[in-house]
Design a protein around this motif. Sequence first.
Motif, PDB file in Angstrom:
ATOM      1  N   LEU A 167       6.153  14.671 -13.308  1.00 33.05           N
ATOM      2  CA  LEU A 167       5.862  15.062 -11.931  1.00 33.05           C
ATOM      3  C   LEU A 167       4.590  14.391 -11.422  1.00 33.05           C
ATOM      4  O   LEU A 167       4.549  13.895 -10.285  1.00 33.05           O
ATOM      5  N   LYS A 168       3.561  14.339 -12.258  1.00 33.45           N
ATOM      6  CA  LYS A 168       2.318  13.660 -11.875  1.00 33.45           C
ATOM      7  C   LYS A 168       2.561  12.176 -11.625  1.00 33.45           C
ATOM      8  O   LYS A 168       2.047  11.594 -10.668  1.00 33.45           O
ATOM      9  N   LYS A 169       3.362  11.566 -12.499  1.00 33.82           N
ATOM     10  CA  LYS A 169       3.661  10.140 -12.348  1.00 33.82           C
ATOM     11  C   LYS A 169       4.451   9.886 -11.062  1.00 33.82           C
ATOM     12  O   LYS A 169       4.202   8.906 -10.352  1.00 33.82           O
ATOM     13  N   MET A 170       5.403  10.773 -10.744  1.00 31.65           N
ATOM     14  CA  MET A 170       6.168  10.641  -9.501  1.00 31.65           C
ATOM     15  C   MET A 170       5.249  10.680  -8.291  1.00 31.65           C
ATOM     16  O   MET A 170       5.361   9.856  -7.387  1.00 31.65           O
ATOM     17  N   CYS A 171       4.340  11.638  -8.281  1.00 28.61           N
ATOM     18  CA  CYS A 171       3.418  11.778  -7.153  1.00 28.61           C
ATOM     19  C   CYS A 171       2.489  10.573  -7.041  1.00 28.61           C
ATOM     20  O   CYS A 171       2.257  10.060  -5.940  1.00 28.61           O
ATOM     21  N   LYS A 172       1.976  10.122  -8.169  1.00 30.14           N
ATOM     22  CA  LYS A 172       1.056   8.988  -8.177  1.00 30.14           C
ATOM     23  C   LYS A 172       1.737   7.718  -7.681  1.00 30.14           C
ATOM     24  O   LYS A 172       1.220   7.017  -6.807  1.00 30.14           O
ATOM     25  N   GLU A 173       2.908   7.410  -8.243  1.00 23.92           N
ATOM     26  CA  GLU A 173       3.642   6.202  -7.837  1.00 23.92           C
ATOM     27  C   GLU A 173       4.083   6.294  -6.381  1.00 23.92           C
ATOM     28  O   GLU A 173       3.991   5.328  -5.634  1.00 23.92           O
ATOM     29  N   GLY A 174       4.600   7.451  -5.980  1.00 22.70           N
ATOM     30  CA  GLY A 174       5.039   7.637  -4.593  1.00 22.70           C
ATOM     31  C   GLY A 174       3.905   7.469  -3.615  1.00 22.70           C
ATOM     32  O   GLY A 174       4.049   6.803  -2.581  1.00 22.70           O
ATOM     33  N   ALA A 175       2.749   8.055  -3.935  1.00 22.05           N
ATOM     34  CA  ALA A 175       1.592   7.937  -3.047  1.00 22.05           C
ATOM     35  C   ALA A 175       1.077   6.502  -2.993  1.00 22.05           C
ATOM     36  O   ALA A 175       0.746   5.995  -1.919  1.00 22.05           O
ATOM     37  N   TYR A 176       1.023   5.822  -4.150  1.00 16.40           N
ATOM     38  CA  TYR A 176       0.512   4.447  -4.173  1.00 16.40           C
ATOM     39  C   TYR A 176       1.404   3.511  -3.365  1.00 16.40           C
ATOM     40  O   TYR A 176       0.953   2.822  -2.453  1.00 16.40           O
ATOM     41  N   TRP A 177       2.699   3.478  -3.706  1.00 13.39           N
ATOM     42  CA  TRP A 177       3.601   2.551  -3.022  1.00 13.39           C
ATOM     43  C   TRP A 177       3.841   2.951  -1.578  1.00 13.39           C
ATOM     44  O   TRP A 177       4.023   2.094  -0.710  1.00 13.39           O
ATOM     45  N   GLY A 178       3.828   4.240  -1.292  1.00  5.92           N
ATOM     46  CA  GLY A 178       3.937   4.686   0.091  1.00  5.92           C
ATOM     47  C   GLY A 178       2.747   4.235   0.920  1.00  5.92           C
ATOM     48  O   GLY A 178       2.896   3.801   2.062  1.00  5.92           O
ATOM     49  N   THR A 179       1.559   4.305   0.322  1.00  3.63           N
ATOM     50  CA  THR A 179       0.355   3.857   1.026  1.00  3.63           C
ATOM     51  C   THR A 179       0.398   2.359   1.285  1.00  3.63           C
ATOM     52  O   THR A 179       0.094   1.898   2.387  1.00  3.63           O
ATOM     53  N   VAL A 180       0.783   1.592   0.275  1.00  2.88           N
ATOM     54  CA  VAL A 180       0.889   0.140   0.451  1.00  2.88           C
ATOM     55  C   VAL A 180       1.892  -0.179   1.561  1.00  2.88           C
ATOM     56  O   VAL A 180       1.620  -1.008   2.437  1.00  2.88           O
ATOM     57  N   ALA A 181       3.044   0.492   1.547  1.00  4.13           N
ATOM     58  CA  ALA A 181       4.059   0.249   2.577  1.00  4.13           C
ATOM     59  C   ALA A 181       3.557   0.654   3.951  1.00  4.13           C
ATOM     60  O   ALA A 181       3.776  -0.063   4.936  1.00  4.13           O
ATOM     61  N   GLY A 182       2.882   1.782   4.030  1.00  6.58           N
ATOM     62  CA  GLY A 182       2.339   2.229   5.310  1.00  6.58           C
ATOM     63  C   GLY A 182       1.316   1.250   5.864  1.00  6.58           C
ATOM     64  O   GLY A 182       1.319   0.938   7.061  1.00  6.58           O
ATOM     65  N   VAL A 183       0.456   0.750   4.996  1.00  4.01           N
ATOM     66  CA  VAL A 183      -0.537  -0.243   5.426  1.00  4.01           C
ATOM     67  C   VAL A 183       0.164  -1.509   5.902  1.00  4.01           C
ATOM     68  O   VAL A 183      -0.161  -2.062   6.960  1.00  4.01           O
ATOM     69  N   TYR A 184       1.163  -1.963   5.138  1.00  2.00           N
ATOM     70  CA  TYR A 184       1.878  -3.188   5.521  1.00  2.00           C
ATOM     71  C   TYR A 184       2.565  -3.037   6.879  1.00  2.00           C
ATOM     72  O   TYR A 184       2.434  -3.896   7.757  1.00  2.00           O
ATOM     73  N   VAL A 185       3.311  -1.950   7.060  1.00  2.00           N
ATOM     74  CA  VAL A 185       4.035  -1.743   8.318  1.00  2.00           C
ATOM     75  C   VAL A 185       3.049  -1.654   9.486  1.00  2.00           C
ATOM     76  O   VAL A 185       3.273  -2.227  10.549  1.00  2.00           O
ATOM     77  N   GLY A 186       1.940  -0.959   9.268  1.00  3.25           N
ATOM     78  CA  GLY A 186       0.923  -0.863  10.312  1.00  3.25           C
ATOM     79  C   GLY A 186       0.292  -2.211  10.630  1.00  3.25           C
ATOM     80  O   GLY A 186       0.076  -2.554  11.798  1.00  3.25           O
ATOM     81  N   MET A 187       0.012  -2.989   9.591  1.00  9.98           N
ATOM     82  CA  MET A 187      -0.564  -4.324   9.801  1.00  9.98           C
ATOM     83  C   MET A 187       0.414  -5.225  10.552  1.00  9.98           C
ATOM     84  O   MET A 187       0.029  -5.939  11.475  1.00  9.98           O
ATOM     85  N   GLU A 188       1.670  -5.206  10.137  1.00 11.53           N
ATOM     86  CA  GLU A 188       2.668  -6.057  10.793  1.00 11.53           C
ATOM     87  C   GLU A 188       2.805  -5.676  12.269  1.00 11.53           C
ATOM     88  O   GLU A 188       2.860  -6.544  13.141  1.00 11.53           O
ATOM     89  N   VAL A 248      11.253   6.109  -2.460  1.00 12.84           N
ATOM     90  CA  VAL A 248      11.896   5.154  -3.370  1.00 12.84           C
ATOM     91  C   VAL A 248      11.111   5.062  -4.682  1.00 12.84           C
ATOM     92  O   VAL A 248      11.690   5.066  -5.771  1.00 12.84           O
ATOM     93  N   ALA A 249       9.792   4.986  -4.584  1.00 12.68           N
ATOM     94  CA  ALA A 249       8.960   4.899  -5.792  1.00 12.68           C
ATOM     95  C   ALA A 249       9.102   6.158  -6.644  1.00 12.68           C
ATOM     96  O   ALA A 249       9.199   6.071  -7.875  1.00 12.68           O
ATOM     97  N   ALA A 250       9.127   7.321  -6.011  1.00 15.15           N
ATOM     98  CA  ALA A 250       9.295   8.565  -6.765  1.00 15.15           C
ATOM     99  C   ALA A 250      10.668   8.607  -7.428  1.00 15.15           C
ATOM    100  O   ALA A 250      10.799   9.037  -8.585  1.00 15.15           O
ATOM    101  N   ALA A 251      11.701   8.144  -6.734  1.00 18.20           N
ATOM    102  CA  ALA A 251      13.043   8.116  -7.313  1.00 18.20           C
ATOM    103  C   ALA A 251      13.109   7.156  -8.497  1.00 18.20           C
ATOM    104  O   ALA A 251      13.808   7.421  -9.487  1.00 18.20           O
ATOM    105  N   LYS A 252      12.385   6.056  -8.419  1.00 14.72           N
ATOM    106  CA  LYS A 252      12.324   5.099  -9.533  1.00 14.72           C
ATOM    107  C   LYS A 252      11.742   5.782 -10.767  1.00 14.72           C
ATOM    108  O   LYS A 252      12.251   5.627 -11.877  1.00 14.72           O
TER     109      LYS A 252
END
Length: 146
Positions: free
Chosen positions: A67-88, A39-43
């Motif tokens: 392309l760099k911005k897509m990867c950076k945003e996707g990795a950042y927001w994906g990591t935050v989401a992964g941490v949140y889902v794992g924590m929950e 979703v972040a990369a698509a944004k």
Amino acid sequence: MPRSSFSGALSSPKMDLTVDVGNPFLNLTINGFLRIGTVAAAKVVAEETYHVVKRGSFSHHNFENSLKKMCKEGAYWGTVAGVYVGMEYGVERIRGTKDWKNAMIGGALTGALVSAASNNNKDKIVMDAIAGGAVATAAEFINYLT
């Protein structure tokens, strides 16, 4: 008088990608990373497309930056989401119940962890934990409404 009618249904496309590594915690974390990262990369794609249309030109340099911005945003927001889902999920397992409190605690822990990883001071970490808990709780309540 002639009469006509139209009948049909509109629905959004659904894509169900599931990764199974044999561990529910890791499955949820990886799926959260992939979904929100996409979703972040698509944004970024949408934003960069707007900028290209506005400028009226496109270059190799702009493409690389996008392309760099897509990867950076996707990795950042994906990591935050992964941490949140794992924590929950972890909070749910510890508490032994599935309710909105898991979202609140998971969001608060995620907010604090992401803030601490950014080398913020104690007050900022506490504020980010409160914000993470509030956003996660609100999202959970909205999910209950639908």
